[in-house]
Design a protein around this motif. Structure first.
Motif, PDB file in Angstrom:
ATOM      1  N   ASN A   1      14.756   3.261   8.614  1.00  0.00           N
ATOM      2  CA  ASN A   1      14.513   3.746  10.449  1.00  0.00           C
ATOM      3  C   ASN A   1      15.561   4.435  10.668  1.00  0.00           C
ATOM      4  OD1 ASN A   1      13.995   4.074  12.965  1.00  0.00           O
ATOM      5  ND2 ASN A   1      15.484   2.311  13.270  1.00  0.00           N
ATOM      6  N   SER A   2      16.437   4.668  10.444  1.00  0.00           N
ATOM      7  CA  SER A   2      17.655   4.444  10.162  1.00  0.00           C
ATOM      8  C   SER A   2      18.327   5.986  10.242  1.00  0.00           C
ATOM      9  CB  SER A   2      19.231   3.786  10.536  1.00  0.00           C
ATOM     10  OG  SER A   2      19.867   4.092   9.141  1.00  0.00           O
ATOM     11  N   GLN A   3      18.264   5.896   8.184  1.00  0.00           N
ATOM     12  CA  GLN A   3      18.647   7.112   7.651  1.00  0.00           C
ATOM     13  C   GLN A   3      16.966   8.109   7.366  1.00  0.00           C
ATOM     14  OE1 GLN A   3      20.884   7.152   4.691  1.00  0.00           O
ATOM     15  NE2 GLN A   3      20.241   8.737   3.846  1.00  0.00           N
ATOM     16  N   TYR A   4      15.604   7.831   7.509  1.00  0.00           N
ATOM     17  CA  TYR A   4      14.573   8.518   7.268  1.00  0.00           C
ATOM     18  C   TYR A   4      13.559   7.956   8.217  1.00  0.00           C
ATOM     19  CZ  TYR A   4      16.502   7.882   2.731  1.00  0.00           C
ATOM     20  OH  TYR A   4      17.514   8.065   1.175  1.00  0.00           O
ATOM     21  N   GLN A   5      13.480   7.583   9.344  1.00  0.00           N
ATOM     22  CA  GLN A   5      13.004   8.738  10.767  1.00  0.00           C
ATOM     23  C   GLN A   5      11.523   7.508  10.271  1.00  0.00           C
ATOM     24  OE1 GLN A   5      15.390  11.194   9.831  1.00  0.00           O
ATOM     25  NE2 GLN A   5      16.588  10.024  10.691  1.00  0.00           N
ATOM     26  N   ASN A   6      11.704   6.660   9.454  1.00  0.00           N
ATOM     27  CA  ASN A   6      10.894   5.956   9.487  1.00  0.00           C
ATOM     28  C   ASN A   6       9.317   6.736   9.241  1.00  0.00           C
ATOM     29  OD1 ASN A   6      11.702   3.721  10.444  1.00  0.00           O
ATOM     30  ND2 ASN A   6      11.016   4.171  12.988  1.00  0.00           N
ATOM     31  N   ASP A   7       9.399   8.022   8.500  1.00  0.00           N
ATOM     32  CA  ASP A   7       8.935   8.876   7.880  1.00  0.00           C
ATOM     33  C   ASP A   7       8.473   9.170   6.772  1.00  0.00           C
ATOM     34  OD1 ASP A   7       7.814  11.245   7.239  1.00  0.00           O
ATOM     35  OD2 ASP A   7       8.782  12.157   8.538  1.00  0.00           O
ATOM     36  N   PRO A   8       7.185   8.563   6.290  1.00  0.00           N
ATOM     37  CA  PRO A   8       6.342   8.563   4.991  1.00  0.00           C
ATOM     38  C   PRO A   8       6.996   9.874   3.540  1.00  0.00           C
ATOM     39  CG  PRO A   8       4.857   8.496   5.842  1.00  0.00           C
ATOM     40  CD  PRO A   8       5.719   8.390   6.791  1.00  0.00           C
TER      41      PRO A   8
ATOM     42  N   PRO B   1      -7.004  -8.011  -1.214  1.00  0.00           N
ATOM     43  CA  PRO B   1      -8.325  -7.540  -0.376  1.00  0.00           C
ATOM     44  C   PRO B   1      -8.684  -6.361   0.213  1.00  0.00           C
ATOM     45  CG  PRO B   1      -6.810  -9.732  -0.255  1.00  0.00           C
ATOM     46  CD  PRO B   1      -6.372  -8.244  -0.815  1.00  0.00           C
ATOM     47  N   VAL B   2      -9.716  -6.090   0.359  1.00  0.00           N
ATOM     48  CA  VAL B   2     -10.541  -4.737   1.705  1.00  0.00           C
ATOM     49  C   VAL B   2     -10.250  -4.909   2.500  1.00  0.00           C
ATOM     50  CG1 VAL B   2     -12.412  -5.252  -0.972  1.00  0.00           C
ATOM     51  CG2 VAL B   2     -13.135  -6.002   1.155  1.00  0.00           C
ATOM     52  N   SER B   3     -10.115  -6.594   3.712  1.00  0.00           N
ATOM     53  CA  SER B   3     -10.222  -6.208   4.435  1.00  0.00           C
ATOM     54  C   SER B   3      -8.535  -6.407   5.504  1.00  0.00           C
ATOM     55  CB  SER B   3     -11.109  -7.613   4.740  1.00  0.00           C
ATOM     56  OG  SER B   3     -12.760  -6.323   5.230  1.00  0.00           O
ATOM     57  N   ASP B   4      -7.588  -6.600   4.112  1.00  0.00           N
ATOM     58  CA  ASP B   4      -6.764  -6.544   4.355  1.00  0.00           C
ATOM     59  C   ASP B   4      -5.418  -5.527   5.751  1.00  0.00           C
ATOM     60  OD1 ASP B   4      -3.328  -7.022   4.394  1.00  0.00           O
ATOM     61  OD2 ASP B   4      -3.187  -7.417   2.539  1.00  0.00           O
ATOM     62  N   SER B   5      -5.152  -6.487   6.870  1.00  0.00           N
ATOM     63  CA  SER B   5      -5.184  -5.176   7.428  1.00  0.00           C
ATOM     64  C   SER B   5      -3.564  -4.567   8.301  1.00  0.00           C
ATOM     65  CB  SER B   5      -5.102  -5.527   9.002  1.00  0.00           C
ATOM     66  OG  SER B   5      -4.761  -7.683   8.940  1.00  0.00           O
ATOM     67  N   ASN B   6      -2.963  -5.572   6.771  1.00  0.00           N
ATOM     68  CA  ASN B   6      -1.364  -5.669   6.608  1.00  0.00           C
ATOM     69  C   ASN B   6      -1.296  -4.329   5.444  1.00  0.00           C
ATOM     70  OD1 ASN B   6      -1.638  -8.059   7.628  1.00  0.00           O
ATOM     71  ND2 ASN B   6       0.849  -7.917   7.439  1.00  0.00           N
ATOM     72  N   PHE B   7      -2.254  -4.505   4.819  1.00  0.00           N
ATOM     73  CA  PHE B   7      -1.841  -3.339   3.618  1.00  0.00           C
ATOM     74  C   PHE B   7      -3.599  -2.995   2.467  1.00  0.00           C
ATOM     75  CE2 PHE B   7       2.302  -6.426   3.199  1.00  0.00           C
ATOM     76  CZ  PHE B   7       3.205  -5.909   3.143  1.00  0.00           C
ATOM     77  N   GLU B   8      -3.408  -1.676   3.539  1.00  0.00           N
ATOM     78  CA  GLU B   8      -4.769  -1.081   3.793  1.00  0.00           C
ATOM     79  C   GLU B   8      -4.952  -0.812   1.695  1.00  0.00           C
ATOM     80  OE1 GLU B   8      -8.122   1.593   3.615  1.00  0.00           O
ATOM     81  OE2 GLU B   8      -5.675   2.421   2.643  1.00  0.00           O
TER      82      GLU B   8
ATOM     83  N   GLY C   1      -0.986   3.334   8.871  1.00  0.00           N
ATOM     84  CA  GLY C   1      -0.921   5.121   9.382  1.00  0.00           C
ATOM     85  C   GLY C   1       0.291   5.969   8.855  1.00  0.00           C
ATOM     86  N   GLY C   2       1.249   5.402   7.935  1.00  0.00           N
ATOM     87  CA  GLY C   2       2.433   6.207   8.211  1.00  0.00           C
ATOM     88  C   GLY C   2       3.801   5.453   9.067  1.00  0.00           C
ATOM     89  N   LYS C   3       3.286   4.629   9.835  1.00  0.00           N
ATOM     90  CA  LYS C   3       4.099   3.935  11.020  1.00  0.00           C
ATOM     91  C   LYS C   3       5.093   2.821  10.140  1.00  0.00           C
ATOM     92  CE  LYS C   3       1.387   5.537  14.636  1.00  0.00           C
ATOM     93  NZ  LYS C   3       1.022   4.577  15.699  1.00  0.00           N
ATOM     94  N   LEU C   4       5.953   3.119   9.718  1.00  0.00           N
ATOM     95  CA  LEU C   4       6.796   2.291   9.086  1.00  0.00           C
ATOM     96  C   LEU C   4       7.563   1.681   9.164  1.00  0.00           C
ATOM     97  CD1 LEU C   4       7.906   4.847   5.901  1.00  0.00           C
ATOM     98  CD2 LEU C   4       5.234   3.671   6.180  1.00  0.00           C
ATOM     99  N   LYS C   5       7.382   1.155  10.514  1.00  0.00           N
ATOM    100  CA  LYS C   5       8.711   0.480  11.081  1.00  0.00           C
ATOM    101  C   LYS C   5       9.055  -1.017  10.611  1.00  0.00           C
ATOM    102  CE  LYS C   5      11.257  -0.500  14.864  1.00  0.00           C
ATOM    103  NZ  LYS C   5      12.686   0.438  15.009  1.00  0.00           N
ATOM    104  N   GLY C   6       7.514  -1.269   9.876  1.00  0.00           N
ATOM    105  CA  GLY C   6       7.576  -3.104   9.126  1.00  0.00           C
ATOM    106  C   GLY C   6       8.372  -2.910   8.119  1.00  0.00           C
TER     107      GLY C   6
ATOM    108  N   THR D   1       0.775  -0.955  -0.091  1.00  0.00           N
ATOM    109  CA  THR D   1      -0.118  -0.091   0.434  1.00  0.00           C
ATOM    110  C   THR D   1       1.301   1.211   0.275  1.00  0.00           C
ATOM    111  OG1 THR D   1      -1.482   1.319   0.968  1.00  0.00           O
ATOM    112  CG2 THR D   1      -0.283   0.066   2.210  1.00  0.00           C
ATOM    113  N   ARG D   2       0.881   2.515  -0.284  1.00  0.00           N
ATOM    114  CA  ARG D   2       1.230   3.148  -0.531  1.00  0.00           C
ATOM    115  C   ARG D   2       1.390   4.022   1.379  1.00  0.00           C
ATOM    116  NH1 ARG D   2      -0.735   8.996   0.313  1.00  0.00           N
ATOM    117  NH2 ARG D   2      -2.582   8.971   0.039  1.00  0.00           N
ATOM    118  N   PHE D   3       2.735   4.271   1.613  1.00  0.00           N
ATOM    119  CA  PHE D   3       4.007   4.428   2.111  1.00  0.00           C
ATOM    120  C   PHE D   3       2.699   5.390   3.688  1.00  0.00           C
ATOM    121  CE2 PHE D   3       7.891   3.686   0.755  1.00  0.00           C
ATOM    122  CZ  PHE D   3       8.296   2.674   1.070  1.00  0.00           C
TER     123      PHE D   3
END
Length: 362
Positions: free
Chosen positions: A268-275, A299-306, A252-257, A245-247
């Motif tokens: 994480n180290s260079q872009y601070q998990n910030d989309p 899928p419409v109910s994919d909780s990983n990739f909105e 909600g834009g939390k890219l830790k995964g 999904t887009r970052f």
């Protein structure tokens, strides 16, 4: 012993930047109608040549996060070995091993070969990439263990394709310490290069039509398919199930995964998990495939990739596919399901491959 990976690799994209080449940084990734010139000024994308400038910037910015695509002057010989062979009626399953970048380590994989595939009648090949499942890895798409809805390697072989299902580094039978390999900036790039060598292997088989190559994956395999196809134009058709999904819409834009050693630690180290700081997004990756055939199964109910983020990506990439002259090659389906690849959706994906890899007019 690890060989030096950088040099020249035939067949890479003409628009790919040279290693070390800087690209302008785009502050947003939802507008693909322009490129930045050498003065940082916006220029409209009016032609396919204009788009190639923007596309080269996309690939360069992906590599600032993932690391450079390896370009070995002399790739490590594949040296494929058949470890075991089992017949399943019209399909043979071979457990194989081969080298990618290290002559002291072998990748384990399952190779499925339809009995009808011969040197006289070669068939298309499809690379089948598994989801995040550290214990079984390749066994899931092979249909040996795991979820029945993810056995696409054997199902596609039964449909007439030669399929290859390898382990992702550190999964299944592929022990790998990412920190011990600083030549790769990310686990993502290590996997991309392994996948490119897997395409080399498929093309080396005389019963495979090397001009008709596909790639499919679910979840980890879904975005791994996309990352690989961005840099390897030999992949003519690709399917991503629950892969992106887009970052800004990923949790909600939390890219830790995305930031473990297996993936892209620099997020994480260079872009601070910030989309807002990451210099690429899936809008650009999907547009970079044009005019090649891409199907997103979201899928419409994919909780990983909105799912709304997937719809954003497809909508934004559409004008580039229209510019390429092949808008029909960008497709998406949105099944009523969760993080899954249900039977009807897989059938849609298989028909997509049939249309783009078996049709003699393509």
């Amino acid at each position: 012993m690890m060989m030096c990976l950088w040099g020249s690799l035939p067949g890479l994209l003409a628009a790919e930047p040279k290693p070390g080449q800087d690209a302008p940084i785009y502050q947003e990734h939802l507008g693909l109608s322009y490129y930045l010139d050498e003065n940082g000024q916006k220029q409209p994308v009016k032609s396919w040549k204009d788009w190639q400038v923007r596309r080269s910037h996309i690939l360069a910015n992906m590599q600032t996060v993932m690391g450079q695509v390896p370009h070995p002057e002399k790739p490590v010989p594949l040296e494929m070995k058949v470890l075991k062979e089992v017949d399943f009626g019209p399909v043979r399953r071979l457990k194989i091993s081969y080298h990618t970048d290290d002559p002291d380590q072998r990748v384990m994989a399952y190779l499925f070969v339809p009995q009808a595939a011969t040197a006289a009648h070669p068939v298309p090949g499809i690379l089948c990439l598994h989801q995040t499942n550290s214990k079984i890895g390749k066994e899931e798409p092979a249909g040996i263990r795991g979820l029945p809805n993810l056995k696409y390697a054997i199902e596609l072989a039964q449909r007439g394709y030669v399929t290859l299902a390898p382990d992702y580094p550190s999964f299944g039978e592929y022990p790998y310490d990412f920190k011990a390999h600083p030549e790769y900036r990310s686990g993502t790039m290590k996997a991309i290069y392994d996948n490119m060598r897997s395409i080399d292997l498929l093309q080396s088989l005389d019963y495979v039509n090397g001009d008709k190559m596909g790639c499919v994956g679910h979840s980890l395999g879904g975005h791994n398919t996309m990352f690989t196809a961005a840099f390897d134009p030999r992949i003519k058709a690709l399917v991503s199930s629950c892969g992106f999904t887009r970052f800004h819409k990923y949790y909600g834009g939390k890219l830790k995964g995305w930031t473990s050693d297996r993936y892209m630690p620099l997020i994480n180290s260079q872009y601070q998990n910030d989309p807002d700081q990451v210099p690429f997004d899936f809008t650009e990756i999907v547009a970079s495939f044009a005019p090649r055939a891409f199907l997103a199964c979201a899928p419409v109910s994919d909780s990983n990739f909105e799912v709304s983020g997937v719809k954003d990506v497809i909508r934004i990439a559409n004008p580039i596919y229209r510019l390429s002259g092949h808008p029909e090659n960008l497709q998406a389906v949105y099944p009523e399901a969760q993080h899954d690849f249900p039977p009807a959706t897989r059938e849609t994906a298989y028909q997509f491959f049939d249309r783009h890899l078996k049709d003699e007019n393509r």
